[in-house]
Design a protein around this motif. Structure first.
Motif, PDB file in Angstrom:
ATOM      1  N   PHE A   1      14.749 -84.862  90.768  1.00 55.18           N
ATOM      2  CA  PHE A   1      13.600 -85.221  89.945  1.00 55.18           C
ATOM      3  C   PHE A   1      14.076 -86.262  88.941  1.00 55.18           C
ATOM      4  CE2 PHE A   1      10.720 -84.857  86.316  1.00 55.18           C
ATOM      5  CZ  PHE A   1       9.486 -84.955  86.951  1.00 55.18           C
ATOM      6  N   GLY A   2      13.519 -87.432  89.012  1.00 51.98           N
ATOM      7  CA  GLY A   2      13.969 -88.511  88.142  1.00 51.98           C
ATOM      8  C   GLY A   2      12.794 -89.217  87.493  1.00 51.98           C
ATOM      9  N   GLU A   3      12.803 -89.218  86.177  1.00 46.36           N
ATOM     10  CA  GLU A   3      11.697 -89.860  85.451  1.00 46.36           C
ATOM     11  C   GLU A   3      11.929 -91.358  85.317  1.00 46.36           C
ATOM     12  OE1 GLU A   3      10.569 -87.971  81.732  1.00 46.36           O
ATOM     13  OE2 GLU A   3      11.623 -86.159  82.384  1.00 46.36           O
ATOM     14  N   LEU A   4      10.919 -92.106  85.625  1.00 46.05           N
ATOM     15  CA  LEU A   4      10.900 -93.539  85.367  1.00 46.05           C
ATOM     16  C   LEU A   4       9.582 -93.853  84.665  1.00 46.05           C
ATOM     17  CD1 LEU A   4      12.202 -95.034  88.748  1.00 46.05           C
ATOM     18  CD2 LEU A   4      13.343 -95.177  86.523  1.00 46.05           C
ATOM     19  N   PRO A   5       9.511 -94.958  83.967  1.00 51.01           N
ATOM     20  CA  PRO A   5       8.221 -95.300  83.352  1.00 51.01           C
ATOM     21  C   PRO A   5       7.116 -95.471  84.390  1.00 51.01           C
ATOM     22  CG  PRO A   5       9.985 -96.682  82.484  1.00 51.01           C
ATOM     23  CD  PRO A   5      10.565 -95.902  83.626  1.00 51.01           C
ATOM     24  N   ARG A   6       7.494 -95.923  85.570  1.00 48.64           N
ATOM     25  CA  ARG A   6       6.489 -96.239  86.583  1.00 48.64           C
ATOM     26  C   ARG A   6       6.052 -95.037  87.408  1.00 48.64           C
ATOM     27  NH1 ARG A   6       5.545-101.295  88.588  1.00 48.64           N
ATOM     28  NH2 ARG A   6       4.535-101.491  90.608  1.00 48.64           N
ATOM     29  N   ILE A   7       6.988 -94.108  87.646  1.00 52.46           N
ATOM     30  CA  ILE A   7       6.716 -92.962  88.528  1.00 52.46           C
ATOM     31  C   ILE A   7       7.786 -91.911  88.294  1.00 52.46           C
ATOM     32  CG2 ILE A   7       8.099 -93.940  90.413  1.00 52.46           C
ATOM     33  CD1 ILE A   7       6.119 -92.719  92.410  1.00 52.46           C
ATOM     34  N   VAL A  21       4.665 -83.802  81.992  1.00 49.07           N
ATOM     35  CA  VAL A  21       4.321 -82.398  81.701  1.00 49.07           C
ATOM     36  C   VAL A  21       3.574 -81.798  82.893  1.00 49.07           C
ATOM     37  CG1 VAL A  21       2.936 -80.900  80.207  1.00 49.07           C
ATOM     38  CG2 VAL A  21       4.300 -82.756  79.208  1.00 49.07           C
ATOM     39  N   PHE A  22       2.646 -82.564  83.428  1.00 43.34           N
ATOM     40  CA  PHE A  22       1.871 -82.081  84.582  1.00 43.34           C
ATOM     41  C   PHE A  22       2.792 -81.893  85.792  1.00 43.34           C
ATOM     42  CE2 PHE A  22      -1.072 -82.662  88.195  1.00 43.34           C
ATOM     43  CZ  PHE A  22      -2.031 -81.722  87.856  1.00 43.34           C
ATOM     44  N   ASP A  23       3.676 -82.851  86.019  1.00 42.36           N
ATOM     45  CA  ASP A  23       4.604 -82.733  87.152  1.00 42.36           C
ATOM     46  C   ASP A  23       5.471 -81.488  87.026  1.00 42.36           C
ATOM     47  OD1 ASP A  23       3.736 -84.980  88.434  1.00 42.36           O
ATOM     48  OD2 ASP A  23       5.356 -86.283  87.741  1.00 42.36           O
ATOM     49  N   ARG A  24       5.967 -81.230  85.818  1.00 42.30           N
ATOM     50  CA  ARG A  24       6.848 -80.068  85.636  1.00 42.30           C
ATOM     51  C   ARG A  24       6.080 -78.761  85.838  1.00 42.30           C
ATOM     52  NH1 ARG A  24      11.778 -81.444  84.604  1.00 42.30           N
ATOM     53  NH2 ARG A  24      12.281 -83.391  83.532  1.00 42.30           N
ATOM     54  N   LYS A  25       4.799 -78.786  85.516  1.00 37.84           N
ATOM     55  CA  LYS A  25       3.964 -77.602  85.769  1.00 37.84           C
ATOM     56  C   LYS A  25       3.833 -77.364  87.287  1.00 37.84           C
ATOM     57  CE  LYS A  25      -0.947 -76.639  85.569  1.00 37.84           C
ATOM     58  NZ  LYS A  25      -2.228 -77.151  85.094  1.00 37.84           N
ATOM     59  N   LEU A  26       3.600 -78.442  88.019  1.00 37.09           N
ATOM     60  CA  LEU A  26       3.506 -78.320  89.479  1.00 37.09           C
ATOM     61  C   LEU A  26       4.812 -77.787  90.058  1.00 37.09           C
ATOM     62  CD1 LEU A  26       1.740 -81.697  90.470  1.00 37.09           C
ATOM     63  CD2 LEU A  26       0.666 -79.481  90.049  1.00 37.09           C
ATOM     64  N   ILE A  27       5.911 -78.358  89.600  1.00 36.77           N
ATOM     65  CA  ILE A  27       7.223 -77.963  90.125  1.00 36.77           C
ATOM     66  C   ILE A  27       7.519 -76.507  89.790  1.00 36.77           C
ATOM     67  CG2 ILE A  27       9.702 -78.306  89.768  1.00 36.77           C
ATOM     68  CD1 ILE A  27       9.095 -81.333  89.726  1.00 36.77           C
ATOM     69  N   LEU A  42      17.847 -99.156  85.878  1.00 33.85           N
ATOM     70  CA  LEU A  42      17.584 -97.718  85.880  1.00 33.85           C
ATOM     71  C   LEU A  42      16.741 -97.327  87.097  1.00 33.85           C
ATOM     72  CD1 LEU A  42      17.883 -95.029  84.321  1.00 33.85           C
ATOM     73  CD2 LEU A  42      15.696 -95.550  83.210  1.00 33.85           C
ATOM     74  N   GLY A  43      15.786 -98.178  87.430  1.00 33.94           N
ATOM     75  CA  GLY A  43      14.960 -97.914  88.604  1.00 33.94           C
ATOM     76  C   GLY A  43      15.795 -97.888  89.865  1.00 33.94           C
ATOM     77  N   GLU A  48      19.640 -92.466  93.846  1.00 30.89           N
ATOM     78  CA  GLU A  48      19.941 -91.028  93.728  1.00 30.89           C
ATOM     79  C   GLU A  48      18.941 -90.200  94.552  1.00 30.89           C
ATOM     80  OE1 GLU A  48      21.693 -91.316  89.133  1.00 30.89           O
ATOM     81  OE2 GLU A  48      19.738 -90.407  89.515  1.00 30.89           O
ATOM     82  N   ALA A  49      17.675 -90.572  94.442  1.00 31.05           N
ATOM     83  CA  ALA A  49      16.638 -89.843  95.195  1.00 31.05           C
ATOM     84  C   ALA A  49      16.858 -89.994  96.693  1.00 31.05           C
ATOM     85  CB  ALA A  49      15.257 -90.352  94.804  1.00 31.05           C
ATOM     86  N   MET A  50      17.173 -91.209  97.113  1.00 25.85           N
ATOM     87  CA  MET A  50      17.389 -91.451  98.543  1.00 25.85           C
ATOM     88  C   MET A  50      18.599 -90.682  99.053  1.00 25.85           C
ATOM     89  SD  MET A  50      16.480 -95.533  98.564  1.00 25.85           S
ATOM     90  CE  MET A  50      16.717 -95.823 100.318  1.00 25.85           C
ATOM     91  N   ASP A  51      19.630 -90.576  98.221  1.00 25.86           N
ATOM     92  CA  ASP A  51      20.814 -89.813  98.598  1.00 25.86           C
ATOM     93  C   ASP A  51      20.452 -88.340  98.793  1.00 25.86           C
ATOM     94  OD1 ASP A  51      23.710 -89.596  98.986  1.00 25.86           O
ATOM     95  OD2 ASP A  51      23.648 -88.436  97.136  1.00 25.86           O
ATOM     96  N   ALA A  52      19.654 -87.820  97.878  1.00 26.60           N
ATOM     97  CA  ALA A  52      19.228 -86.412  97.984  1.00 26.60           C
ATOM     98  C   ALA A  52      18.389 -86.199  99.242  1.00 26.60           C
ATOM     99  CB  ALA A  52      18.432 -86.016  96.738  1.00 26.60           C
ATOM    100  N   ILE A  53      17.524 -87.159  99.547  1.00 23.55           N
ATOM    101  CA  ILE A  53      16.672 -87.037 100.741  1.00 23.55           C
ATOM    102  C   ILE A  53      17.523 -87.132 102.017  1.00 23.55           C
ATOM    103  CG2 ILE A  53      14.792 -88.151 102.029  1.00 23.55           C
ATOM    104  CD1 ILE A  53      13.685 -88.986  99.187  1.00 23.55           C
TER     105      ILE A  53
END
Lengths: 109, 280
Positions: free
Chosen positions: B265-271, B212-218, B26-27, B33-38
């Protein structure tokens, strides 16, 4: 403010391959001159990175010292990104992993 | 008259092997996916023909440990070297395949520094600080094999208390915008790091995030509502693992009041991996 002595030692273990080699071979002798408390010294000698981190060692140093750090957490945390069990030993004491799911159920802390 | 022609922000360990090791399949999937978007952000970056790329990022106790830890430092000079690490592990290993040296935009770096000091920003400067994955992983992912324009690396002390405030970082970003506006250059700016990871910088909490905090920032960035972000405290950022959002605050100051568009925006347990671009 953080503990300078701990972090200075971590930094030099990362950047100085000779010190690192001496530390791996004989940790107590390698850090004999470091200005550490007994607790800090014991944590280094035990290779207990979790304890070193709790005592003020910066996480990014703790994680990235070649052959000594936690290798990005992969050895300690497992592939699901799980949590260290409270009180689990450091690297030399070997690993113990609990997943976020079990942690949410209140099995840790 | 100069102009900021591109603004983006993204996570800065962009390496499938790292996330495979840390989070399994999953990581790997999510960072790809993130790298493709970047990379697609890079297409738009190149279209705007920037003369320089400002990179706002943090040091991971590689460049400034521990002779001096500047709150904000402009890396000046003609060239910058990537950080070298023998037997690199974890996030340091990301650097291994990257070019050892990068050109700097000396005039823009000097302008940001000199005009900053003149206008009340007590900036640090460095001719020698190397740059680590926080700078180079995003730059190389954004541009791939395309030409990397001259860089202006700006270090923000995100980790070692006391850090600069969110408000001060934003104000410094506004200063960058003023400098660019008076210059003859088209400039891109990216901020790197985040989103939430490593709360409290405790090894025992590696693997936790605060979505939750990240989504508030976004949410606030998408609406262009930057004022509430100025009051973010060091304690909030520390507890939520959002230390590196200080880099993003500099970017926000530079592009305010532009609105963000989330590219990934992709959630992982680590980041929580993120890639964001601003409509300029």
């Amino acid at each position: 403010m953080s503990r300078y002595a701990i972090n200075s030692l971590l930094y030099h273990l990362k950047k100085d391959p000779n010190l690192r080699a001496r530390f791996i071979k004989q940790p107590s002798a390698a850090i004999a001159d470091a200005d550490l408390t007994d607790e800090e010294r014991a944590a280094f000698i035990a290779g207990d990175m979790r304890k070193i981190n709790e005592l003020g060692g910066y996480l990014h140093l703790v994680m990235s010292i070649p052959k000594i750090g936690t290798h990005g957490g992969t050895e300690l945390l497992g592939h699901d990104g799980g949590q260290l069990i409270e009180g689990a030993p450091g690297r030399r004491g070997r690993k113990a992993v609990r997943s976020p799911r079990s942690r949410r159920k209140g099995h840790t802390r | 008259m100069g102009e900021i022609v591109f603004g983006g922000a993204m996570s800065h360990v962009l390496d499938p092997d790292y996330y495979q090791a840390a989070c399994g399949d999953l990581g790997r999937q999510k960072v790809v996916e993130a790298m493709d978007a970047i990379g697609k952000m890079g297409d738009r970056f190149v279209e705007r023909k920037p003369d320089a790329l400002i990179v706002v990022a943090d040091d991971h106790m590689n460049a400034f440990s521990f002779n001096c830890v500047p709150a904000i430092c402009v890396r000046i000079g003609k060239k910058v070297q990537r950080m070298m690490q023998d037997d690199a592990e974890a996030f340091d290993k990301v650097l291994d395949h990257m070019a050892p040296e990068y050109a700097l935009h000396e005039e823009l770096g000097n302008s940001i520094l000199e005009q900053g000091v003149k206008n009340g920003f007590d900036l640090a400067l460095s001719w020698e600080a190397p740059i680590d994955h926080a700078f180079l992983s995003p730059v190389n992912t954004l541009l791939g094999r395309r030409t990397i324009p001259p860089l202006v690396p700006i270090f923000v002390n995100a980790f070692i208390a006391p850090q600069p405030t969110a408000r001060r970082c934003f104000q410094f970003g506004q200063h960058i915008a003023r400098v660019v506006a008076k210059s003859p250059w088209a400039v891109g700016i990216i901020a790197t790091g985040g989103l939430s990871h490593f709360p409290e910088l405790l090894l025992g909490r590696v693997g936790e995030t605060d979505t939750v905090f990240d989504r508030k920032l976004i949410h606030l960035m998408e609406r262009g509502e930057h004022e509430p972000l100025l009051d973010l405290t060091a304690d909030e950022l520390h507890k939520t693992g959002s230390h590196e959002f200080l880099n993003w605050m500099v970017l926000l100051g530079a592009i305010t009041p532009a609105r963000a568009e989330v590219r990934y925006f992709g959630e992982l347990p680590r980041i929580n991996l993120a890639a964001v671009e601003w409509r300029l």
